[in-house]
Scaffold this motif. Structure first.
Motif, PDB file in Angstrom:
ATOM      1  N   GLN A  81       0.929  -1.223   0.120  1.00 47.07           N
ATOM      2  CA  GLN A  81      -0.101   0.115  -0.057  1.00 47.07           C
ATOM      3  C   GLN A  81       0.805   1.268   0.083  1.00 47.07           C
ATOM      4  OE1 GLN A  81      -3.686   0.267  -0.423  1.00 47.07           O
ATOM      5  NE2 GLN A  81      -2.943   2.308  -0.691  1.00 47.07           N
ATOM      6  N   GLN A  82       2.000   1.223   0.746  1.00 44.37           N
ATOM      7  CA  GLN A  82       2.801   2.148   0.748  1.00 44.37           C
ATOM      8  C   GLN A  82       3.432   2.809  -0.685  1.00 44.37           C
ATOM      9  OE1 GLN A  82       5.765   1.168   3.835  1.00 44.37           O
ATOM     10  NE2 GLN A  82       4.296   1.983   5.547  1.00 44.37           N
ATOM     11  N   ARG A  83       3.798   1.414  -1.463  1.00 41.75           N
ATOM     12  CA  ARG A  83       4.337   1.678  -2.707  1.00 41.75           C
ATOM     13  C   ARG A  83       3.483   2.199  -3.601  1.00 41.75           C
ATOM     14  NH1 ARG A  83       7.504  -3.567  -4.293  1.00 41.75           N
ATOM     15  NH2 ARG A  83       7.514  -2.452  -6.196  1.00 41.75           N
ATOM     16  N   ARG A  84       1.993   1.795  -3.503  1.00 44.80           N
ATOM     17  CA  ARG A  84       0.923   2.480  -4.514  1.00 44.80           C
ATOM     18  C   ARG A  84       0.791   3.720  -4.077  1.00 44.80           C
ATOM     19  NH1 ARG A  84      -4.349  -1.346  -4.427  1.00 44.80           N
ATOM     20  NH2 ARG A  84      -4.751   0.034  -5.892  1.00 44.80           N
ATOM     21  N   ASP A  85       0.848   4.269  -2.766  1.00 47.07           N
ATOM     22  CA  ASP A  85       0.696   5.719  -2.526  1.00 47.07           C
ATOM     23  C   ASP A  85       1.586   6.130  -3.189  1.00 47.07           C
ATOM     24  OD1 ASP A  85      -1.689   5.024  -1.056  1.00 47.07           O
ATOM     25  OD2 ASP A  85      -0.832   4.728   1.017  1.00 47.07           O
ATOM     26  N   ARG A  86       2.906   5.752  -2.918  1.00 42.65           N
ATOM     27  CA  ARG A  86       4.152   6.628  -3.348  1.00 42.65           C
ATOM     28  C   ARG A  86       4.076   6.630  -5.129  1.00 42.65           C
ATOM     29  NH1 ARG A  86       9.035   3.181  -4.320  1.00 42.65           N
ATOM     30  NH2 ARG A  86       8.040   2.603  -6.162  1.00 42.65           N
ATOM     31  N   SER A 134       2.032   0.859 -14.840  1.00 44.50           N
ATOM     32  CA  SER A 134       2.248  -0.809 -15.057  1.00 44.50           C
ATOM     33  C   SER A 134       2.641  -1.504 -13.596  1.00 44.50           C
ATOM     34  CB  SER A 134       3.344  -1.069 -15.998  1.00 44.50           C
ATOM     35  OG  SER A 134       3.527  -2.463 -16.012  1.00 44.50           O
ATOM     36  N   GLU A 135       3.229  -0.663 -12.881  1.00 43.11           N
ATOM     37  CA  GLU A 135       3.823  -1.132 -11.557  1.00 43.11           C
ATOM     38  C   GLU A 135       2.594  -0.869 -10.625  1.00 43.11           C
ATOM     39  OE1 GLU A 135       6.863   0.041  -7.780  1.00 43.11           O
ATOM     40  OE2 GLU A 135       7.294   0.747 -10.090  1.00 43.11           O
ATOM     41  N   LEU A 136       1.833   0.069 -10.825  1.00 38.97           N
ATOM     42  CA  LEU A 136       0.462   0.093  -9.999  1.00 38.97           C
ATOM     43  C   LEU A 136      -0.296  -0.937 -10.210  1.00 38.97           C
ATOM     44  CD1 LEU A 136      -0.245   3.999 -10.123  1.00 38.97           C
ATOM     45  CD2 LEU A 136       0.374   2.738  -7.913  1.00 38.97           C
ATOM     46  N   ALA A 175       5.029   7.772 -16.786  1.00 38.94           N
ATOM     47  CA  ALA A 175       3.633   7.533 -16.384  1.00 38.94           C
ATOM     48  C   ALA A 175       3.269   6.293 -16.783  1.00 38.94           C
ATOM     49  CB  ALA A 175       2.811   8.483 -16.934  1.00 38.94           C
ATOM     50  N   GLN A 176       3.772   5.909 -17.919  1.00 39.42           N
ATOM     51  CA  GLN A 176       3.289   4.165 -18.503  1.00 39.42           C
ATOM     52  C   GLN A 176       3.927   3.394 -17.522  1.00 39.42           C
ATOM     53  OE1 GLN A 176       4.368   3.521 -22.380  1.00 39.42           O
ATOM     54  NE2 GLN A 176       3.236   1.427 -22.372  1.00 39.42           N
ATOM     55  N   ALA A 177       5.246   3.634 -17.103  1.00 34.08           N
ATOM     56  CA  ALA A 177       6.039   2.445 -16.318  1.00 34.08           C
ATOM     57  C   ALA A 177       5.218   2.522 -14.758  1.00 34.08           C
ATOM     58  CB  ALA A 177       7.473   2.957 -16.054  1.00 34.08           C
ATOM     59  N   LEU A 178       4.933   3.949 -14.425  1.00 38.15           N
ATOM     60  CA  LEU A 178       4.254   3.833 -13.031  1.00 38.15           C
ATOM     61  C   LEU A 178       2.957   3.238 -12.972  1.00 38.15           C
ATOM     62  CD1 LEU A 178       5.073   7.333 -11.780  1.00 38.15           C
ATOM     63  CD2 LEU A 178       5.957   5.380 -10.760  1.00 38.15           C
ATOM     64  N   ARG A 230      -2.685  -6.043  -8.067  1.00 35.14           N
ATOM     65  CA  ARG A 230      -2.897  -7.603  -8.170  1.00 35.14           C
ATOM     66  C   ARG A 230      -2.065  -8.119  -7.006  1.00 35.14           C
ATOM     67  NH1 ARG A 230      -1.873  -6.833 -13.945  1.00 35.14           N
ATOM     68  NH2 ARG A 230       0.285  -7.274 -13.470  1.00 35.14           N
ATOM     69  N   ARG A 231      -1.060  -8.042  -6.641  1.00 34.80           N
ATOM     70  CA  ARG A 231      -0.389  -8.230  -5.413  1.00 34.80           C
ATOM     71  C   ARG A 231      -0.909  -7.901  -4.207  1.00 34.80           C
ATOM     72  NH1 ARG A 231       2.284 -12.245  -2.809  1.00 34.80           N
ATOM     73  NH2 ARG A 231       3.743 -11.596  -1.612  1.00 34.80           N
ATOM     74  N   GLN A 232      -1.776  -7.023  -4.056  1.00 38.56           N
ATOM     75  CA  GLN A 232      -2.190  -6.539  -2.920  1.00 38.56           C
ATOM     76  C   GLN A 232      -3.432  -7.362  -2.600  1.00 38.56           C
ATOM     77  OE1 GLN A 232      -2.794  -2.270  -2.157  1.00 38.56           O
ATOM     78  NE2 GLN A 232      -3.927  -2.683  -0.333  1.00 38.56           N
ATOM     79  N   SER A 233      -4.174  -7.663  -3.877  1.00 40.79           N
ATOM     80  CA  SER A 233      -5.418  -8.433  -3.913  1.00 40.79           C
ATOM     81  C   SER A 233      -5.153  -9.632  -3.487  1.00 40.79           C
ATOM     82  CB  SER A 233      -6.225  -8.430  -5.053  1.00 40.79           C
ATOM     83  OG  SER A 233      -7.323  -9.212  -5.246  1.00 40.79           O
ATOM     84  N   GLU A 234      -4.073 -10.350  -3.776  1.00 37.55           N
ATOM     85  CA  GLU A 234      -3.446 -11.707  -3.380  1.00 37.55           C
ATOM     86  C   GLU A 234      -3.220 -11.737  -1.864  1.00 37.55           C
ATOM     87  OE1 GLU A 234      -0.387 -12.310  -6.019  1.00 37.55           O
ATOM     88  OE2 GLU A 234      -1.667 -12.768  -7.951  1.00 37.55           O
TER      89      GLU A 234
END
Length: 242
Positions: free
Chosen positions: A76-81, A100-102, A95-98, A107-111
């Protein structure tokens, strides 16, 4: 050996006290509470094993849940950042790279949150199992404590009787002539009984009737002469006339 009729009667008093002391010691060693406590051994071991197993299982799940919760917080901290960086980004490539990472982080947070929910349910079930195991152990320990208290109370009561009878025995033994007491103790150590009454023609040492010839010989012996039970070897105390 010779001994007065009074000394011989004292032997019977001594034997009666020894019988009482032996009975009390047997009673003390065979108290039902002692057997009941020993009988709880397997049940106690099983209850402790169940308790420890439930505790280990609960602790393992809690550790795993803490780890997952920490991972969720980190994601969550990485998503907020990344969201903050995306909001101020002026580069389409960045922006595209960010983004993609988001997407990957989402997906990772959902899992992780799915796993977190599974673990929370598992922890709840493990807590219930642990509480049950704890109650079982407490019940066994409670029964053991009650039995132990009852055992100690019974032992104290018997110990008081033993003390009284031991003191009385000491007094009787002190009245006996030394050689007669030594003879009594020697026979009792060997035969289990040191002195016995002769009632009519029956020896209480063997609980058997004496043969006519044996009884005749004993009756013909002087009152102050020590005689012995043919069956048990104990000192035989006759019914003396006062």
């Amino acid at each position: 050996m010779k001994a007065s009729t009074r000394q011989q009667r004292l032997l019977l008093d001594l034997q009666d006290l020894d019988n009482t002391l032996a009975r009390l010691r047997r009673k003390r060693s065979t108290l039902p509470e002692r057997a009941a406590i020993e009988g709880l051994g397997d049940e106690t071991a099983a209850a402790r094993d169940g308790f420890m197993r439930a505790q280990r299982g609960l602790d393992t799940l809690r550790v795993e849940l803490d780890r997952i919760e920490s991972d969720v917080a980190t994601v969550q901290q990485r998503r907020d950042r990344d969201n903050e960086m995306l909001a101020v980004s002026t580069s389409s490539k960045e922006a595209q790279a960010l983004q993609s990472e988001l997407d990957t982080l989402a997906r990772r947070q959902s899992e992780l949150e799915d796993r977190e929910l599974e673990l929370m349910e598992a922890v709840e079930a493990a807590q219930a199992s642990f509480a049950e195991a704890e109650a079982v152990l407490a019940g066994v320990d409670g029964r053991r404590a009650e039995l132990q208290a009852s055992l100690e109370s019974a032992e104290q009561a018997i110990d008081s009787e033993l003390a009284v009878n031991s003191k009385e025995r000491g007094g009787v033994a002190a009245e006996l002539q030394r050689d007669l007491l030594d003879l009594y103790e020697s026979i009792r150590a060997r035969a289990g009984i040191g002195a016995a009454r002769l009632r009519g023609n029956v020896s209480e040492g063997s609980n058997m009737a004496l043969a006519p010839a044996e009884l005749s010989d004993i009756r013909a012996t002087a009152p102050d002469e020590i005689v012995y039970c043919p069956g048990s070897g104990a000192i035989l105390v006759r019914d003396f006339e006062d």
